[in-house]
Design a protein around this motif. Sequence first.
Motif, PDB file in Angstrom:
ATOM      1  N   LEU A  16      -1.153  -2.004   0.661  1.00  0.00           N
ATOM      2  CA  LEU A  16       0.261  -1.840   0.314  1.00  0.00           C
ATOM      3  C   LEU A  16       1.128  -1.638   1.563  1.00  0.00           C
ATOM      4  CD1 LEU A  16       2.485  -1.564  -1.799  1.00  0.00           C
ATOM      5  CD2 LEU A  16       1.912   0.859  -1.982  1.00  0.00           C
ATOM      6  N   GLU A  17       0.646  -0.837   2.513  1.00  0.00           N
ATOM      7  CA  GLU A  17       1.454  -0.571   3.722  1.00  0.00           C
ATOM      8  C   GLU A  17       1.568  -1.792   4.642  1.00  0.00           C
ATOM      9  OE1 GLU A  17      -2.667   1.232   4.359  1.00  0.00           O
ATOM     10  OE2 GLU A  17      -1.196   1.250   2.760  1.00  0.00           O
ATOM     11  N   CYS A  74       0.066  -8.297  -1.821  1.00  0.00           N
ATOM     12  CA  CYS A  74      -0.669  -7.035  -1.811  1.00  0.00           C
ATOM     13  C   CYS A  74      -1.897  -7.142  -2.709  1.00  0.00           C
ATOM     14  CB  CYS A  74       0.236  -5.904  -2.294  1.00  0.00           C
ATOM     15  SG  CYS A  74      -0.546  -4.292  -2.257  1.00  0.00           S
TER      16      CYS A  74
END
Length: 162
Positions: A16-17, A74
């Motif tokens: 996600l990051e 993602c």
Amino acid sequence: MTGEGPLRLHRARVALEWVDYNGHLSEAYYVLIFGHATDALLDAIGMDEGFRTKTGRSVYTVDARILYLREVACGEEVEISTWIAAADRKRMLVQHAMYRTRERLDTEGPVARTELVLLSVGKPGPRAMAFDPVVFDTIKRLCGRTGNDCPVMPKRWQPDGP
């Protein structure tokens, strides 16, 4: 490490990051994933952590180009195909292609590619120096692996002979 076709030494799942404001893998993380694939290649040719600690030798990336071909979301997993396209005593021309692993590798084609010039360095310095002979033998052997999806090395990156 025998046979034809690319080396497949690294996979990653998009965290996600790593996703940017457009909802797909940010450019910096393509570089990170390709960098981890380069680290895996160095391990495979004998330039692993033990070798680097013992000898003080490594490689520097002195040129890199990336083609961003498709978006990656993602949670998707990608696999890197790696070729040593050419080499001389001090340089290795490496190509990585990033594929989604949920697809057959030949269905959609790569989502990104990178071409790297890696320079052998050591101490004192660091300074450019020839690859260790055992490492260079492995590099030369791997230069013969191609396969159908190996990209063509641009003329500007073809090194002088060994």
